[in-house]
Design a protein around this motif. Structure first.
Motif, PDB file in Angstrom:
ATOM      1  N   GLU A  80     -13.229  12.218  43.732  1.00 54.85           N
ATOM      2  CA  GLU A  80     -13.891  11.170  44.504  1.00 54.85           C
ATOM      3  C   GLU A  80     -13.333  11.046  45.926  1.00 54.85           C
ATOM      4  O   GLU A  80     -13.906  10.352  46.754  1.00 54.85           O
ATOM      5  CB  GLU A  80     -13.735   9.814  43.796  1.00 54.85           C
ATOM      6  N   GLU A  81     -12.253  11.714  46.200  1.00 52.97           N
ATOM      7  CA  GLU A  81     -11.588  11.582  47.500  1.00 52.97           C
ATOM      8  C   GLU A  81     -11.873  12.743  48.455  1.00 52.97           C
ATOM      9  O   GLU A  81     -11.316  12.796  49.541  1.00 52.97           O
ATOM     10  CB  GLU A  81     -10.068  11.469  47.286  1.00 52.97           C
ATOM     11  N   THR A  82     -12.745  13.662  48.046  1.00 51.82           N
ATOM     12  CA  THR A  82     -13.060  14.787  48.928  1.00 51.82           C
ATOM     13  C   THR A  82     -14.564  14.844  49.166  1.00 51.82           C
ATOM     14  O   THR A  82     -15.353  14.499  48.283  1.00 51.82           O
ATOM     15  CB  THR A  82     -12.550  16.130  48.357  1.00 51.82           C
ATOM     16  N   ASP A  83     -14.936  15.270  50.356  1.00 54.04           N
ATOM     17  CA  ASP A  83     -16.353  15.424  50.695  1.00 54.04           C
ATOM     18  C   ASP A  83     -16.847  16.838  50.395  1.00 54.04           C
ATOM     19  O   ASP A  83     -18.036  17.104  50.518  1.00 54.04           O
ATOM     20  CB  ASP A  83     -16.567  15.122  52.188  1.00 54.04           C
ATOM     21  N   ASP A  84     -15.942  17.721  50.022  1.00 57.84           N
ATOM     22  CA  ASP A  84     -16.283  19.113  49.751  1.00 57.84           C
ATOM     23  C   ASP A  84     -16.934  19.214  48.367  1.00 57.84           C
ATOM     24  O   ASP A  84     -16.288  18.994  47.348  1.00 57.84           O
ATOM     25  CB  ASP A  84     -15.010  19.963  49.824  1.00 57.84           C
ATOM     26  N   LEU A  85     -18.211  19.546  48.322  1.00 63.44           N
ATOM     27  CA  LEU A  85     -18.978  19.623  47.080  1.00 63.44           C
ATOM     28  C   LEU A  85     -18.317  20.559  46.064  1.00 63.44           C
ATOM     29  O   LEU A  85     -18.256  20.254  44.868  1.00 63.44           O
ATOM     30  CB  LEU A  85     -20.402  20.102  47.384  1.00 63.44           C
ATOM     31  N   PHE A  86     -17.807  21.679  46.542  1.00 58.73           N
ATOM     32  CA  PHE A  86     -17.269  22.696  45.638  1.00 58.73           C
ATOM     33  C   PHE A  86     -15.910  22.287  45.083  1.00 58.73           C
ATOM     34  O   PHE A  86     -15.610  22.509  43.920  1.00 58.73           O
ATOM     35  CB  PHE A  86     -17.223  24.045  46.356  1.00 58.73           C
ATOM     36  N   ARG A  87     -15.109  21.672  45.915  1.00 62.09           N
ATOM     37  CA  ARG A  87     -13.830  21.149  45.425  1.00 62.09           C
ATOM     38  C   ARG A  87     -14.070  19.986  44.458  1.00 62.09           C
ATOM     39  O   ARG A  87     -13.358  19.844  43.481  1.00 62.09           O
ATOM     40  CB  ARG A  87     -12.931  20.730  46.589  1.00 62.09           C
ATOM     41  N   GLN A  88     -15.080  19.175  44.734  1.00 59.43           N
ATOM     42  CA  GLN A  88     -15.435  18.115  43.796  1.00 59.43           C
ATOM     43  C   GLN A  88     -15.748  18.718  42.428  1.00 59.43           C
ATOM     44  O   GLN A  88     -15.323  18.209  41.392  1.00 59.43           O
ATOM     45  CB  GLN A  88     -16.667  17.335  44.276  1.00 59.43           C
ATOM     46  N   GLY A  89     -16.523  19.792  42.451  1.00 58.94           N
ATOM     47  CA  GLY A  89     -16.878  20.475  41.196  1.00 58.94           C
ATOM     48  C   GLY A  89     -15.655  20.972  40.457  1.00 58.94           C
ATOM     49  O   GLY A  89     -15.523  20.757  39.244  1.00 58.94           O
ATOM     50  N   MET A  90     -14.775  21.633  41.172  1.00 58.44           N
ATOM     51  CA  MET A  90     -13.539  22.128  40.547  1.00 58.44           C
ATOM     52  C   MET A  90     -12.758  20.984  39.911  1.00 58.44           C
ATOM     53  O   MET A  90     -12.302  21.075  38.772  1.00 58.44           O
ATOM     54  CB  MET A  90     -12.627  22.803  41.584  1.00 58.44           C
ATOM     55  N   LEU A  91     -12.601  19.912  40.668  1.00 62.16           N
ATOM     56  CA  LEU A  91     -11.792  18.782  40.208  1.00 62.16           C
ATOM     57  C   LEU A  91     -12.445  18.048  39.044  1.00 62.16           C
ATOM     58  O   LEU A  91     -11.767  17.618  38.114  1.00 62.16           O
ATOM     59  CB  LEU A  91     -11.496  17.847  41.377  1.00 62.16           C
ATOM     60  N   ARG A  92     -13.774  17.909  39.072  1.00 59.21           N
ATOM     61  CA  ARG A  92     -14.461  17.226  37.972  1.00 59.21           C
ATOM     62  C   ARG A  92     -14.407  18.034  36.691  1.00 59.21           C
ATOM     63  O   ARG A  92     -14.185  17.479  35.607  1.00 59.21           O
ATOM     64  CB  ARG A  92     -15.906  16.932  38.367  1.00 59.21           C
ATOM     65  N   VAL A  93     -14.611  19.332  36.800  1.00 58.20           N
ATOM     66  CA  VAL A  93     -14.541  20.192  35.607  1.00 58.20           C
ATOM     67  C   VAL A  93     -13.120  20.192  35.045  1.00 58.20           C
ATOM     68  O   VAL A  93     -12.921  20.083  33.832  1.00 58.20           O
ATOM     69  CB  VAL A  93     -15.026  21.621  35.930  1.00 58.20           C
ATOM     70  N   ALA A  94     -12.137  20.282  35.924  1.00 56.22           N
ATOM     71  CA  ALA A  94     -10.736  20.263  35.470  1.00 56.22           C
ATOM     72  C   ALA A  94     -10.413  18.936  34.790  1.00 56.22           C
ATOM     73  O   ALA A  94      -9.723  18.915  33.753  1.00 56.22           O
ATOM     74  CB  ALA A  94      -9.791  20.509  36.645  1.00 56.22           C
ATOM     75  N   ARG A  95     -10.910  17.839  35.342  1.00 54.11           N
ATOM     76  CA  ARG A  95     -10.657  16.526  34.733  1.00 54.11           C
ATOM     77  C   ARG A  95     -11.279  16.447  33.334  1.00 54.11           C
ATOM     78  O   ARG A  95     -10.632  16.021  32.377  1.00 54.11           O
ATOM     79  CB  ARG A  95     -11.212  15.411  35.600  1.00 54.11           C
ATOM     80  N   ALA A  96     -12.526  16.878  33.206  1.00 57.87           N
ATOM     81  CA  ALA A  96     -13.207  16.816  31.904  1.00 57.87           C
ATOM     82  C   ALA A  96     -12.525  17.720  30.882  1.00 57.87           C
ATOM     83  O   ALA A  96     -12.319  17.323  29.728  1.00 57.87           O
ATOM     84  CB  ALA A  96     -14.678  17.202  32.070  1.00 57.87           C
ATOM     85  N   THR A  97     -12.153  18.894  31.312  1.00 57.75           N
ATOM     86  CA  THR A  97     -11.458  19.823  30.416  1.00 57.75           C
ATOM     87  C   THR A  97     -10.113  19.242  29.993  1.00 57.75           C
ATOM     88  O   THR A  97      -9.747  19.299  28.825  1.00 57.75           O
ATOM     89  CB  THR A  97     -11.260  21.184  31.122  1.00 57.75           C
ATOM     90  N   GLY A  98      -9.386  18.688  30.949  1.00 57.47           N
ATOM     91  CA  GLY A  98      -8.081  18.086  30.651  1.00 57.47           C
ATOM     92  C   GLY A  98      -8.195  16.917  29.697  1.00 57.47           C
ATOM     93  O   GLY A  98      -7.393  16.774  28.775  1.00 57.47           O
ATOM     94  N   GLU A  99      -9.214  16.067  29.908  1.00 54.18           N
ATOM     95  CA  GLU A  99      -9.412  14.930  29.010  1.00 54.18           C
ATOM     96  C   GLU A  99      -9.706  15.401  27.592  1.00 54.18           C
ATOM     97  O   GLU A  99      -9.161  14.865  26.622  1.00 54.18           O
ATOM     98  CB  GLU A  99     -10.550  14.032  29.524  1.00 54.18           C
ATOM     99  N   ALA A 100     -10.548  16.413  27.460  1.00 54.87           N
ATOM    100  CA  ALA A 100     -10.891  16.942  26.134  1.00 54.87           C
ATOM    101  C   ALA A 100      -9.665  17.563  25.469  1.00 54.87           C
ATOM    102  O   ALA A 100      -9.415  17.346  24.270  1.00 54.87           O
ATOM    103  CB  ALA A 100     -12.014  17.966  26.252  1.00 54.87           C
ATOM    104  N   GLU A 101      -8.888  18.312  26.230  1.00 59.77           N
ATOM    105  CA  GLU A 101      -7.700  18.945  25.653  1.00 59.77           C
ATOM    106  C   GLU A 101      -6.667  17.903  25.241  1.00 59.77           C
ATOM    107  O   GLU A 101      -6.080  17.985  24.162  1.00 59.77           O
ATOM    108  CB  GLU A 101      -7.080  19.955  26.626  1.00 59.77           C
ATOM    109  N   ARG A 102      -6.448  16.903  26.081  1.00 64.67           N
ATOM    110  CA  ARG A 102      -5.485  15.844  25.731  1.00 64.67           C
ATOM    111  C   ARG A 102      -5.925  15.098  24.476  1.00 64.67           C
ATOM    112  O   ARG A 102      -5.101  14.794  23.606  1.00 64.67           O
ATOM    113  CB  ARG A 102      -5.280  14.884  26.911  1.00 64.67           C
ATOM    114  N   ALA A 103      -7.202  14.816  24.348  1.00 63.19           N
ATOM    115  CA  ALA A 103      -7.708  14.127  23.150  1.00 63.19           C
ATOM    116  C   ALA A 103      -7.462  14.971  21.907  1.00 63.19           C
ATOM    117  O   ALA A 103      -6.986  14.468  20.872  1.00 63.19           O
ATOM    118  CB  ALA A 103      -9.195  13.813  23.303  1.00 63.19           C
ATOM    119  N   TRP A 104      -7.770  16.261  21.990  1.00 64.71           N
ATOM    120  CA  TRP A 104      -7.530  17.139  20.842  1.00 64.71           C
ATOM    121  C   TRP A 104      -6.037  17.223  20.513  1.00 64.71           C
ATOM    122  O   TRP A 104      -5.658  17.148  19.335  1.00 64.71           O
ATOM    123  CB  TRP A 104      -8.093  18.543  21.084  1.00 64.71           C
ATOM    124  N   LEU A 105      -5.210  17.366  21.532  1.00 67.59           N
ATOM    125  CA  LEU A 105      -3.765  17.449  21.293  1.00 67.59           C
ATOM    126  C   LEU A 105      -3.252  16.191  20.589  1.00 67.59           C
ATOM    127  O   LEU A 105      -2.467  16.293  19.634  1.00 67.59           O
ATOM    128  CB  LEU A 105      -3.013  17.666  22.610  1.00 67.59           C
TER     129      LEU A 105
END
Length: 176
Positions: A140-165
């Protein structure tokens, strides 16, 4: 990680080199391909160290095949590597998946949970691909569409992995 993959797959059953290579490729080949120039020297080192045994048997057509099997010493080495993964095997996603692929071979549920807890502790430390003034940048802190994508996917993946762990650790720590 190549040696861990070799030991892990051979803990499941004896294999010939080509079968072993195909299983390793299926596990990590799309990210970290395995070449004959890396695989066969690793096998030779493990045989030399007494961790693998090899025997020759007739091939399906004419050429004999080298069958590889884990020795007792090799099984102990596998278990030790699973009990105490290196820090990079906890922090690197692909390396951690290799540990995870064989963690079932570790017979003690509390030791399995301890490995998962190390990964969870790592994932709960705030991090980003990008930093500003030493602070992790959020999507949410970057205007770069592609970096937003990277960060959002990483966040979702991290949340899913932490929940499973968390679920897996709770299950492993339950009385049997």
């Amino acid at each position: 990680m190549l040696e861990l993959s070799i030991l892990g797959f051979l803990a499941e059953e004896p294999l010939h080199g080509y079968e072993l290579k195909e299983r390793i490729k299926a596990l990590t080949g799309h990210v970290r391909p395995v070449s004959d120039g890396a695989l066969y020297p690793a096998i030779t080192r493990l045989v030399g160290a007494g961790l693998l045994d090899q025997r020759t048997e007739p091939g399906a057509s004419a050429a004999p095949r080298r069958i590889l099997a884990l020795t007792g010493k090799g099984r102990e080495e596998l278990l030790e590597r699973l009990r105490r993964p290196k820090q990079t095997e906890i922090t690197d996603h692909v390396r951690f998946n290799t540990v995870l692929a064989f963690l079932r071979h570790l017979p003690d549920r509390h030791e399995q949970a301890a490995v998962l807890r190390r990964r969870l502790d790592f994932l709960e430390t705030p991090a980003s691909f990008f930093y500003e003034s030493g602070k992790p940048v959020r999507a949410e802190e970057t205007d770069d569409l592609f970096r937003q994508g990277m960060l959002r996917v990483a966040r979702a993946t991290g949340e899913a992995e932490r929940a499973w762990l968390r679920e897996a650790i709770a299950l492993l720590e339950q009385p049997v």
